[in-house]
Design a protein around this motif. Structure first.
Motif, mmCIF file in Angstrom:
data_model
loop_
_atom_site.group_PDB
_atom_site.id
_atom_site.type_symbol
_atom_site.label_atom_id
_atom_site.label_comp_id
_atom_site.label_asym_id
_atom_site.label_seq_id
_atom_site.Cartn_x
_atom_site.Cartn_y
_atom_site.Cartn_z
ATOM 1 N N ASP A 1 -15.565 13.578 16.905
ATOM 2 C CA ASP A 1 -15.984 12.182 16.748
ATOM 3 C C ASP A 1 -15.900 11.739 15.290
ATOM 4 O O ASP A 1 -15.436 10.649 14.988
ATOM 5 N N ARG A 2 -16.321 12.582 14.379
ATOM 6 C CA ARG A 2 -16.252 12.248 12.943
ATOM 7 C C ARG A 2 -14.799 12.143 12.496
ATOM 8 O O ARG A 2 -14.434 11.250 11.734
ATOM 9 N N LEU A 3 -13.970 13.052 12.967
ATOM 10 C CA LEU A 3 -12.553 13.013 12.628
ATOM 11 C C LEU A 3 -11.928 11.704 13.116
ATOM 12 O O LEU A 3 -11.154 11.073 12.395
ATOM 13 N N MET A 4 -12.288 11.273 14.327
ATOM 14 C CA MET A 4 -11.762 10.023 14.870
ATOM 15 C C MET A 4 -12.243 8.831 14.056
ATOM 16 O O MET A 4 -11.516 7.855 13.897
ATOM 17 N N ASP A 5 -13.483 8.891 13.533
ATOM 18 C CA ASP A 5 -13.990 7.811 12.683
ATOM 19 C C ASP A 5 -13.228 7.757 11.365
ATOM 20 O O ASP A 5 -12.907 6.687 10.854
ATOM 21 N N ASP A 6 -12.963 8.934 10.788
ATOM 22 C CA ASP A 6 -12.263 9.002 9.504
ATOM 23 C C ASP A 6 -10.779 8.671 9.645
ATOM 24 O O ASP A 6 -10.175 8.105 8.744
ATOM 25 N N TYR A 7 -10.179 9.062 10.760
ATOM 26 C CA TYR A 7 -8.753 8.855 10.999
ATOM 27 C C TYR A 7 -8.544 8.270 12.393
ATOM 28 O O TYR A 7 -8.189 8.982 13.325
ATOM 29 N N PRO A 8 -8.800 6.963 12.545
ATOM 30 C CA PRO A 8 -8.645 6.373 13.883
ATOM 31 C C PRO A 8 -7.188 6.468 14.339
ATOM 32 O O PRO A 8 -6.271 6.421 13.519
ATOM 33 N N PRO A 9 -6.975 6.645 15.645
ATOM 34 C CA PRO A 9 -5.598 6.739 16.144
ATOM 35 C C PRO A 9 -4.810 5.467 15.817
ATOM 36 O O PRO A 9 -5.330 4.364 15.914
ATOM 37 N N MET A 10 -3.605 5.661 15.409
ATOM 38 C CA MET A 10 -2.702 4.550 15.124
ATOM 39 C C MET A 10 -1.341 4.895 15.715
ATOM 40 O O MET A 10 -0.993 6.059 15.837
ATOM 41 N N MET A 11 -0.608 3.877 16.065
ATOM 42 C CA MET A 11 0.774 4.083 16.465
ATOM 43 C C MET A 11 1.646 3.399 15.431
ATOM 44 O O MET A 11 1.182 2.501 14.723
ATOM 45 N N THR A 12 2.858 3.854 15.295
ATOM 46 C CA THR A 12 3.759 3.221 14.348
ATOM 47 C C THR A 12 4.953 2.632 15.079
ATOM 48 O O THR A 12 5.411 3.168 16.087
ATOM 49 N N VAL A 13 5.419 1.513 14.561
ATOM 50 C CA VAL A 13 6.653 0.887 15.009
ATOM 51 C C VAL A 13 7.554 0.901 13.779
ATOM 52 O O VAL A 13 7.155 0.407 12.718
ATOM 53 N N SER A 14 8.718 1.492 13.915
ATOM 54 C CA SER A 14 9.610 1.655 12.767
ATOM 55 C C SER A 14 10.957 1.016 13.040
ATOM 56 O O SER A 14 11.433 1.023 14.169
ATOM 57 N N ALA A 15 11.582 0.504 11.980
ATOM 58 C CA ALA A 15 12.923 -0.069 12.078
ATOM 59 C C ALA A 15 13.842 0.688 11.129
ATOM 60 O O ALA A 15 13.442 1.042 10.014
ATOM 61 N N TYR A 16 15.059 0.924 11.599
ATOM 62 C CA TYR A 16 16.057 1.639 10.822
ATOM 63 C C TYR A 16 17.335 0.823 10.737
ATOM 64 O O TYR A 16 17.695 0.126 11.682
ATOM 65 N N SER A 17 18.021 0.931 9.637
ATOM 66 C CA SER A 17 19.314 0.280 9.477
ATOM 67 C C SER A 17 20.346 1.025 10.310
ATOM 68 O O SER A 17 20.517 2.243 10.147
ATOM 69 N N PRO A 18 21.053 0.343 11.226
ATOM 70 C CA PRO A 18 22.060 1.041 12.017
ATOM 71 C C PRO A 18 23.250 1.512 11.176
ATOM 72 O O PRO A 18 23.913 2.470 11.526
ATOM 73 N N ALA A 19 23.482 0.867 10.048
ATOM 74 C CA ALA A 19 24.618 1.233 9.198
ATOM 75 C C ALA A 19 24.340 2.476 8.362
ATOM 76 O O ALA A 19 25.216 3.327 8.192
ATOM 77 N N THR A 20 23.088 2.593 7.859
ATOM 78 C CA THR A 20 22.777 3.702 6.954
ATOM 79 C C THR A 20 21.833 4.742 7.547
ATOM 80 O O THR A 20 21.735 5.850 7.031
ATOM 81 N N GLY A 21 21.101 4.363 8.586
ATOM 82 C CA GLY A 21 20.101 5.263 9.153
ATOM 83 C C GLY A 21 18.805 5.290 8.362
ATOM 84 O O GLY A 21 17.876 6.013 8.703
ATOM 85 N N GLU A 22 18.705 4.494 7.304
ATOM 86 C CA GLU A 22 17.496 4.455 6.485
ATOM 87 C C GLU A 22 16.426 3.585 7.139
ATOM 88 O O GLU A 22 16.734 2.562 7.743
ATOM 89 N N GLN A 23 15.181 4.014 6.974
ATOM 90 C CA GLN A 23 14.060 3.229 7.487
ATOM 91 C C GLN A 23 13.909 1.965 6.648
ATOM 92 O O GLN A 23 13.842 2.030 5.425
ATOM 93 N N THR A 24 13.846 0.804 7.324
ATOM 94 C CA THR A 24 13.725 -0.464 6.594
ATOM 95 C C THR A 24 12.284 -0.969 6.562
ATOM 96 O O THR A 24 11.909 -1.665 5.627
ATOM 97 N N TRP A 25 11.498 -0.652 7.567
ATOM 98 C CA TRP A 25 10.078 -0.982 7.557
ATOM 99 C C TRP A 25 9.355 -0.158 8.609
ATOM 100 O O TRP A 25 9.973 0.404 9.512
ATOM 101 N N GLN A 26 8.034 -0.103 8.470
ATOM 102 C CA GLN A 26 7.181 0.575 9.455
ATOM 103 C C GLN A 26 5.846 -0.148 9.504
ATOM 104 O O GLN A 26 5.283 -0.501 8.472
ATOM 105 N N ARG A 27 5.353 -0.385 10.716
ATOM 106 C CA ARG A 27 4.056 -1.038 10.929
ATOM 107 C C ARG A 27 3.137 -0.089 11.665
ATOM 108 O O ARG A 27 3.569 0.641 12.554
ATOM 109 N N GLU A 28 1.863 -0.115 11.325
ATOM 110 C CA GLU A 28 0.846 0.612 12.071
ATOM 111 C C GLU A 28 0.115 -0.374 12.961
ATOM 112 O O GLU A 28 -0.229 -1.478 12.526
#
Length: 108
Positions: free
Chosen positions: A3-30
């Motif tokens: 429970d304390r761990l969940m309070d300190d580090y609440p679950p998050m999901m990430t949505v990430s975008a990558y450049s199709p030309a380079t494969g580099e990550q262009t942004w990420q949202r939590e």
């Protein structure tokens, strides 16, 4: 404790975008999540809108180029299915299942 761990580090999901030309990550949202899995898959439209649902019932419309939140809809139940899109008489719609409810929104 867990429970304390969940309070300190609440679950998050990430949505990430990558450049199709380079494969580099262009942004990420939590986004909030209840579990490590977080939610369903997402969908990107030809108009550069990315739709992502989560376990809290949030349906997010993000700018696919920047990750900026453009719109958020609060469904009455968790969204665990991937969104889909379709067109009727020239009008585009996005639909997602929120447990036992089907939510359909018209795009401007």
């Amino acid at each position: 404790s867990l429970d304390r761990l969940m309070d300190d580090y609440p679950p998050m999901m990430t949505v990430s975008a990558y450049s199709p030309a380079t494969g580099e990550q262009t942004w990420q949202r939590e986004l909030p999540a209840r579990t490590a899995i977080g939610a369903s898959g997402n969908m990107v439209t030809a108009g550069d809108l990315l739709f992502q649902g989560n376990e809290f019932g949030g349906l997010y419309a993000l700018d696919a180029a920047s990750g900026e939140t453009l719109f958020r809809y609060e469904a009455p139940r968790p969204i665990l299915s991937s969104p889909l899109t379709y067109e009727v008489d020239g009008k585009q719609y996005v639909t997602v299942v929120a447990t036992s409810r089907v939510i359909t929104l018209a795009l401007p």
